[in-house]
Enzyme design. Structure first.
Site, PDB file in Angstrom:
ATOM      1  N   GLY A 206     -10.419   1.905  -9.178  1.00 25.21           N
ATOM      2  CA  GLY A 206     -10.315   0.448  -9.050  1.00 25.21           C
ATOM      3  C   GLY A 206      -8.957  -0.035  -9.505  1.00 25.21           C
ATOM      4  O   GLY A 206      -8.046   0.755  -9.697  1.00 25.21           O
ATOM      5  N   ASN A 207      -8.823  -1.329  -9.660  1.00 34.42           N
ATOM      6  CA  ASN A 207      -7.571  -1.879 -10.186  1.00 34.42           C
ATOM      7  C   ASN A 207      -7.880  -3.092 -11.044  1.00 34.42           C
ATOM      8  O   ASN A 207      -9.030  -3.493 -11.169  1.00 34.42           O
ATOM      9  CB  ASN A 207      -6.598  -2.213  -9.044  1.00 34.42           C
ATOM     10  CG  ASN A 207      -7.160  -3.280  -8.136  1.00 34.42           C
ATOM     11  OD1 ASN A 207      -7.351  -4.417  -8.525  1.00 34.42           O
ATOM     12  ND2 ASN A 207      -7.463  -2.894  -6.889  1.00 34.42           N
TER      13      ASN A 207
END
Ligand code: CTP
Length: 395
Positions: A206-207
């Site tokens: 993810g980020n």
């Protein structure tokens, strides 16, 4: 500028309440009809007599008065805008929870007009998660937050927490009244948040995007009369779903599918999501166990949603992109502008303090095919208005 506008000013108990006198003066000078509500604590800081004289109307403090009952419902319906300034941590907590044990809060619950909250408090009270969560909630309910300023505080500490300057508060109201409903009839697709790319049953790539910028855009566009479809990746922020058509997605592919289905029916798309460019090439259905050596992961490209909408874009449609960069900012942004067929791109740099992920503020430049427009550091809600103003100019 505010000729004929009916404005309620709610004042709660902060030292910044002394600035309310200037606020009333400016509102009246701009042509507004002003009614003032005060909490009991506010009267410790500034006299109701001062405010009532400036507003040329009686200041109300309690739902019950000697004359009988002050009709909070009627007052809530009367107003074109309700401005609460200063809004203390306590008042924000009250409003976020629907508690209405004073006139200011009772009118808030009854008001159908836009509500502006201009907080003021000490830096530690401001940064406390309880206050920030209350603000997030109040934002999601559609309230307009006028961000605090930074500087020296009455406590002697330095930092965010000062009430915005009365001139800036009034300028915000004037600007909002003048652009009210200017996006009526526009159908706008907005992507926001991160994507999560599943690796195994317990892990994902993810980020750090929170979705805040895209949600702020969706809320501002709705307020300006647009019909908004928000395609939101995994975000823990609240969204006012009464106003926005919300599609929740997890992966880049799901975001792509939702956008593909929506795009033919939209006038505009604003691509504010931080979409993963790569995902694990294989997803295991059992948890990957650690071994003694390093682990190699094979990643494959995800589809570029913005680029594919750009390819399909008709002459009437407008496509707006975002670029979050760490270096070569302008060159990279211009490359994306051309490659993805954007009409303009909103550039922010992680080198600028207050820009990017996890902050309430943003510092942007808008890059189109001819020029670069620079903006100051602002609350993301105000940044959203700037972006929509730029959109309005090309519609
Ligand atoms: N974007 C998208 N789908 C993707 C990747 C990006 O819609 N799979 C959109 C973003 O929402 C943003 C713009 O494209 O509006 C720029 O994204 P970015 O990832 O910064 O651009 P890239 O071309 O992927 O460049 P980089 O090499 O910096 O990753």
């Amino acid at each position: 500028m505010l000729e004929g506008k009916k404005i309620i000013l709610g004042i709660s108990g902060s030292i910044a309440a002394y600035k309310a006198a200037f606020l009333v003066r400016l509102l009246v000078k701009a042509g507004a009809e002003v009614r003032v509500l005060m909490t009991e604590a506010a009267t410790d800081f500034i006299s109701p007599l001062t405010l009532g004289t400036l507003a040329k109307s009686e200041v109300l403090r309690s739902v019950r008065s000697e004359a009988g009952w002050n009709n909070h419902v009627e007052l809530g319906l009367w107003a074109d805008a309700y401005l609460i300034a200063p809004a203390t941590a306590n008042t924000l907590a009250r409003l976020a929870n629907g508690i209405c044990d004073n006139m200011l809060a009772a009118v808030y619950l009854s008001a159908r007009c836009p509500v502006y909250l201009a907080p003021a408090m000490d830096v530690d009270m401001w940064s406390h998660p309880a206050t920030q969560q209350n603000l997030d909630r109040l934002r999601a309910y559609g309230n307009r937050i006028i961000d605090v300023a930074e500087g020296e505080l009455a406590s002697g500490l330095n930092g965010p927490g000062r009430l915005a300057e009365p001139e800036d508060i009034v300028a915000r109201l004037v600007a909002d009244f003048s652009r009210e409903q200017d996006l009526e009839g526009q159908r706008i697709l907005i992507t926001a948040g991160p994507t999560h790319e599943v690796l195994d049953p317990v892990r994902y790539l993810g980020n750090r995007s929170t979705g805040r910028m895209g949600i702020a855009l969706a809320e501002a566009a709705v307020r300006r009369g647009a019909e908004v479809q928000l395609v939101l990746g995994p975000s823990s922020l609240p969204v006012n779903t009464e106003l926005v058509q919300l599609t929740r997605v997890t992966s880049a592919q799901e975001m792509m599918d939702a956008c593909q289905a929506a795009w033919p029916h939209q006038d505009v798309a604003i691509m504010a999501a931080a979409v993963a460019d790569y995902r694990p090439a294989t997803v295991t259905d059992k948890k990957i166990k650690k071994g003694s050596g390093p682990l190699q992961l094979e990643l494959e490209r995800t589809a570029d949603i913005a680029a594919s909408l750009g390819q399909q874009k008709s002459a009437q449609q407008r496509l707006i992109g975002f670029a979050l960069e760490t270096d070569n900012e302008l060159e990279n942004a211009r490359g994306k502008l051309a490659r993805k067929n954007f009409d303009f791109i909103v550039l922010n740099s992680l080198r600028d303090a207050g820009a990017g992920f996890g902050t309430g503020t943003n510092l942007i430049r808008i890059v189109d095919h001819n020029k670069v427009t620079e903006f100051e550091l602002k609350d993301k809600a105000a940044v959203a208005e700037d972006i929509l103003d730029a959109l309005k100019r090309i519609l």
